[in-house]
Scaffold this motif. Structure first.
Motif, PDB file in Angstrom:
ATOM      1  N   PRO A 187       1.062  -1.296   0.180  1.00  0.00           N
ATOM      2  CA  PRO A 187      -0.014   0.279  -0.021  1.00  0.00           C
ATOM      3  C   PRO A 187       0.912   1.335  -0.060  1.00  0.00           C
ATOM      4  N   ASP A 188       0.301   2.397  -0.655  1.00  0.00           N
ATOM      5  CA  ASP A 188       1.167   3.628  -0.647  1.00  0.00           C
ATOM      6  C   ASP A 188       0.668   4.112   0.693  1.00  0.00           C
ATOM      7  N   LEU A 189       1.858   4.125   1.467  1.00  0.00           N
ATOM      8  CA  LEU A 189       1.793   5.118   2.818  1.00  0.00           C
ATOM      9  C   LEU A 189       1.869   6.504   2.998  1.00  0.00           C
ATOM     10  N   GLY A 190       1.720   6.978   1.643  1.00  0.00           N
ATOM     11  CA  GLY A 190       1.968   8.554   1.638  1.00  0.00           C
ATOM     12  C   GLY A 190       0.652   9.141   2.225  1.00  0.00           C
ATOM     13  N   GLN A 191      -0.637   8.856   2.111  1.00  0.00           N
ATOM     14  CA  GLN A 191      -1.675   9.619   2.670  1.00  0.00           C
ATOM     15  C   GLN A 191      -1.847   9.491   4.212  1.00  0.00           C
ATOM     16  N   LEU A 192      -1.093   8.003   4.619  1.00  0.00           N
ATOM     17  CA  LEU A 192      -1.211   7.840   6.420  1.00  0.00           C
ATOM     18  C   LEU A 192      -0.239   8.759   6.817  1.00  0.00           C
ATOM     19  N   ILE A 193       1.135   8.709   6.088  1.00  0.00           N
ATOM     20  CA  ILE A 193       2.020   9.754   6.613  1.00  0.00           C
ATOM     21  C   ILE A 193       1.634  11.140   6.664  1.00  0.00           C
ATOM     22  N   GLN A 194       0.860  11.686   5.572  1.00  0.00           N
ATOM     23  CA  GLN A 194       0.467  12.972   5.605  1.00  0.00           C
ATOM     24  C   GLN A 194      -0.600  13.259   6.675  1.00  0.00           C
ATOM     25  N   ALA A 195      -1.259  12.299   6.913  1.00  0.00           N
ATOM     26  CA  ALA A 195      -2.404  12.342   8.125  1.00  0.00           C
ATOM     27  C   ALA A 195      -1.445  12.441   9.711  1.00  0.00           C
ATOM     28  N   LEU A 196      -0.428  11.721   9.734  1.00  0.00           N
ATOM     29  CA  LEU A 196       0.252  11.669  10.692  1.00  0.00           C
ATOM     30  C   LEU A 196       0.836  12.981  11.026  1.00  0.00           C
ATOM     31  N   GLN A 197       1.565  13.552   9.901  1.00  0.00           N
ATOM     32  CA  GLN A 197       2.138  14.631   9.813  1.00  0.00           C
ATOM     33  C   GLN A 197       1.268  16.008  10.147  1.00  0.00           C
ATOM     34  N   SER A 198       0.091  15.791   9.810  1.00  0.00           N
ATOM     35  CA  SER A 198      -0.951  16.949  10.096  1.00  0.00           C
ATOM     36  C   SER A 198      -1.065  17.135  11.609  1.00  0.00           C
ATOM     37  N   LEU A 199      -1.087  15.955  12.346  1.00  0.00           N
ATOM     38  CA  LEU A 199      -1.273  16.245  13.942  1.00  0.00           C
ATOM     39  C   LEU A 199      -0.408  17.225  14.597  1.00  0.00           C
ATOM     40  N   ARG A 200      -0.796  18.031  15.606  1.00  0.00           N
ATOM     41  CA  ARG A 200      -0.301  18.996  16.108  1.00  0.00           C
ATOM     42  C   ARG A 200       0.238  18.808  17.404  1.00  0.00           C
TER      43      ARG A 200
ATOM     44  N   ALA B  11       1.080  15.422  21.019  1.00  0.00           N
ATOM     45  CA  ALA B  11       0.815  14.510  21.313  1.00  0.00           C
ATOM     46  C   ALA B  11      -0.786  13.846  21.710  1.00  0.00           C
ATOM     47  N   ALA B  12      -1.480  14.825  22.120  1.00  0.00           N
ATOM     48  CA  ALA B  12      -2.879  14.441  22.269  1.00  0.00           C
ATOM     49  C   ALA B  12      -3.570  14.075  21.064  1.00  0.00           C
ATOM     50  N   GLU B  13      -3.380  14.952  20.012  1.00  0.00           N
ATOM     51  CA  GLU B  13      -3.987  14.517  18.761  1.00  0.00           C
ATOM     52  C   GLU B  13      -3.409  13.207  18.060  1.00  0.00           C
ATOM     53  N   LEU B  14      -2.050  12.828  18.320  1.00  0.00           N
ATOM     54  CA  LEU B  14      -1.593  11.776  17.798  1.00  0.00           C
ATOM     55  C   LEU B  14      -2.014  10.444  18.580  1.00  0.00           C
ATOM     56  N   ARG B  15      -2.202  10.673  19.751  1.00  0.00           N
ATOM     57  CA  ARG B  15      -2.735   9.507  20.573  1.00  0.00           C
ATOM     58  C   ARG B  15      -4.173   9.284  19.993  1.00  0.00           C
ATOM     59  N   ALA B  16      -4.943  10.297  19.928  1.00  0.00           N
ATOM     60  CA  ALA B  16      -6.430  10.292  19.448  1.00  0.00           C
ATOM     61  C   ALA B  16      -6.417   9.354  18.149  1.00  0.00           C
ATOM     62  N   PHE B  17      -5.764   9.866  17.138  1.00  0.00           N
ATOM     63  CA  PHE B  17      -5.419   9.301  15.884  1.00  0.00           C
ATOM     64  C   PHE B  17      -5.268   7.567  16.207  1.00  0.00           C
ATOM     65  N   LEU B  18      -4.293   7.489  16.667  1.00  0.00           N
ATOM     66  CA  LEU B  18      -3.613   6.063  17.000  1.00  0.00           C
ATOM     67  C   LEU B  18      -4.561   5.224  17.575  1.00  0.00           C
ATOM     68  N   GLU B  19      -5.532   5.696  18.573  1.00  0.00           N
ATOM     69  CA  GLU B  19      -6.269   4.995  18.903  1.00  0.00           C
ATOM     70  C   GLU B  19      -7.596   4.484  18.266  1.00  0.00           C
ATOM     71  N   ASP B  20      -8.014   5.564  17.396  1.00  0.00           N
ATOM     72  CA  ASP B  20      -8.850   5.247  16.356  1.00  0.00           C
ATOM     73  C   ASP B  20      -8.417   4.374  15.324  1.00  0.00           C
ATOM     74  N   LEU B  21      -7.193   4.651  14.696  1.00  0.00           N
ATOM     75  CA  LEU B  21      -6.519   3.930  13.670  1.00  0.00           C
ATOM     76  C   LEU B  21      -6.275   2.438  14.210  1.00  0.00           C
ATOM     77  N   CYS B  22      -5.898   2.096  15.311  1.00  0.00           N
ATOM     78  CA  CYS B  22      -5.192   0.817  15.687  1.00  0.00           C
ATOM     79  C   CYS B  22      -6.119   0.127  16.843  1.00  0.00           C
ATOM     80  N   THR B  23      -6.159  -1.297  16.693  1.00  0.00           N
ATOM     81  CA  THR B  23      -6.768  -1.780  17.808  1.00  0.00           C
ATOM     82  C   THR B  23      -5.834  -1.587  18.930  1.00  0.00           C
ATOM     83  N   PRO B  24      -6.493  -2.276  20.252  1.00  0.00           N
ATOM     84  CA  PRO B  24      -5.768  -2.033  21.569  1.00  0.00           C
ATOM     85  C   PRO B  24      -4.519  -2.957  21.317  1.00  0.00           C
TER      86      PRO B  24
END
Length: 107
Positions: A13-26, A28-41
């Protein structure tokens, strides 16, 4: 789960869009929320476990001692060690930026 067509093997898969989404986060709280939505526990736990052994490996702590300190399997520790030595360099770069340094000059 995706259905795989045996006549058309999956491409990486092209990881470009995922990388852009990660880079858009401002922060640690935003990154945590994104990872919790993206990944299973369990996925988050596995990633945290892998990352958690990196400082120990960089410091040349023996695998068994890392296992005793972290509870991470020796097999997983070995996989992370292989990535540190032969991977794309991401673990080592992040470890260095966070101040984790090798204890000898070979790293």
């Amino acid at each position: 789960m995706k259905r795989r067509d045996p006549a058309n093997p999956p491409t990486r898969p092209d990881l470009g869009q995922l990388i852009q989404a990660l880079q858009s986060l401002r922060d640690a709280a935003e990154l945590r929320a994104f990872l919790e939505d993206l990944c299973t526990p369990s996925e988050l736990e596995a990633m945290a476990d892998r990352w958690g052994v990196v400082p120990h490996l960089v410091a040349d702590v023996p695998y068994r001692e890392i296992h005793d300190r972290t509870g991470v399997s020796v097999t997983t520790i070995g996989r992370v060690a292989r990535c540190l030595d032969l991977g794309a360099g991401g673990y080592r770069l992040a470890a260095e930026r966070l101040g984790h340094r090798a204890t000898d000059a070979s790293h």
